[in-house]
Each structure stands twice: as C-alpha cells, then as structure tokens.
Design an enzyme around this catalytic site. Structure first.
Site, short mmCIF file in Angstrom:
data_model
loop_
_atom_site.label_atom_id
_atom_site.label_comp_id
_atom_site.label_asym_id
_atom_site.label_seq_id
_atom_site.Cartn_x
_atom_site.Cartn_y
_atom_site.Cartn_z
N ALA A 1 22.79 11.15 64.52
CA ALA A 1 23.51 9.47 65.23
C ALA A 1 23.10 10.21 66.41
O ALA A 1 22.36 8.97 67.23
CB ALA A 1 25.09 9.29 64.86
N GLY B 1 27.25 17.11 60.13
CA GLY B 1 25.95 16.20 60.47
C GLY B 1 25.01 15.45 60.94
O GLY B 1 24.24 14.70 61.32
N CYS B 2 25.98 14.18 60.13
CA CYS B 2 25.89 13.01 60.51
C CYS B 2 26.26 12.37 62.24
O CYS B 2 25.27 11.76 62.48
CB CYS B 2 28.05 11.57 60.00
SG CYS B 2 26.66 11.85 57.85
N THR B 3 26.84 12.87 63.37
CA THR B 3 26.85 13.02 64.60
C THR B 3 26.01 13.66 65.12
O THR B 3 25.25 13.37 65.59
CB THR B 3 28.35 14.39 65.22
OG1 THR B 3 29.16 13.38 64.16
CG2 THR B 3 28.48 13.83 66.59
#
Length: 160
Positions: free
Chosen positions: A51, A46-48
């Site tokens: 970003a 999710g963070c990738t």
C-alpha cells in the site's frame, strides 16, 4: 473457487464501499486505467509495504491517468484505520463477503504451514479505459511490484 480473470477479458463489474463511505463502481471509472489490487489484510507487513509503495507512486500513476484501488475482505472501519495510519492517498474498498475477489479469481485456497484456508491471494489487475483487463499479476511479490505496474501502464498508453 473461480478461475483467474485473464488479460483480454472484460473486467467483472463491481460496486464496493470505499473507506470514505462512498460507493465505487467500475462502470463509473471508464476512460481511465484502473489498478485494482487485492491484498489479504489491513495493517500486516506485506500489505502495508504494498500500500505504501502505491501511495508513494501517486504522482507517476496520475501521469498515466490511473486510479488505484486496494481491495480486501476487511470492513470499512478497518480500512479507515489502515488508511489514516499510513496516510494512504487512494481508496480502500471493502469486499467483506469476498464476492468481488471471487469474480476476479483472487479468492483462493491458501496453504500456510500445512493448514488450508480460503483467503485473498495477493494479485493485481490492470484494467484499461475500456473496461478490459490489460494485465494480471497473480501471487504478487511485493518488492518491485509497484514498478511493474508503472511499466505496464506505460505500455498500455502506447497500445491505445
């Protein structure tokens, strides 16, 4: 656990170390809108995705004069790996002791499969050029979030 910072409030001041070793101070960013987004962990799905969505919007965000900063409790070395792996074009800030996440209300109790722990709640703060919080997204869903931020930046420019 602190309360969320709400729109209209002054954004809490901070100084954090960026992935390039420089110090980023909110006070130095006055005059430009700031997209400050808190995310749980470097190089997780999710963070990738989040970003990379901000990375891919760089030109549109720049048209609004916006500066984007990702904040997590990961250290600078972790941020450097994450930045380089995905060619991120904005600073990642290390909030290792999660003091800034706490000031903004992004450090919260999380419940994963019945196990409670403290961690960063994915959230985004749009700070106007005068240092006031213009908009807050709590418990962000990654899909489409980049477009929501872009729309809010457009609205911000009409208000100022």
């Amino acid at each position: 656990m602190s309360d969320w910072i709400e729109p209209g409030q002054k954004a809490p001041a901070f100084t954090l170390t960026a992935d390039d070793g420089s110090k980023v101070r909110l006070a130095d960013l006055a005059g430009n809108p700031v997209v400050l987004y808190f995310y749980p962990k470097d190089d997780t799905p999710g963070c990738t995705k989040e970003a990379c969505a901000f990375r891919d919007l760089k030109n549109e965000l720049q048209k609004h004069g916006a500066k984007v900063f990702g904040v997590s409790a990961d250290d600078v070395a972790s941020h450097v790996k994450f930045r380089d792996k995905f060619k991120l074009n904005f600073p990642l800030l290390a909030d290792v002791d999660h003091a800034v996440a706490e000031k903004y209300g992004a450090w919260r109790e999380k419940n994963m499969y019945g196990k409670k722990s403290m961690g960063i709640q994915r959230s985004t703060y749009l700070i106007d050029g005068k240092g006031k919080v213009a908009k807050v997204w709590k418990r962000v869903q990654v899909d489409g979030h980049d477009q929501q931020v872009l729309e809010a930046l457009g609205e911000l420019q009409h208000d100022e």
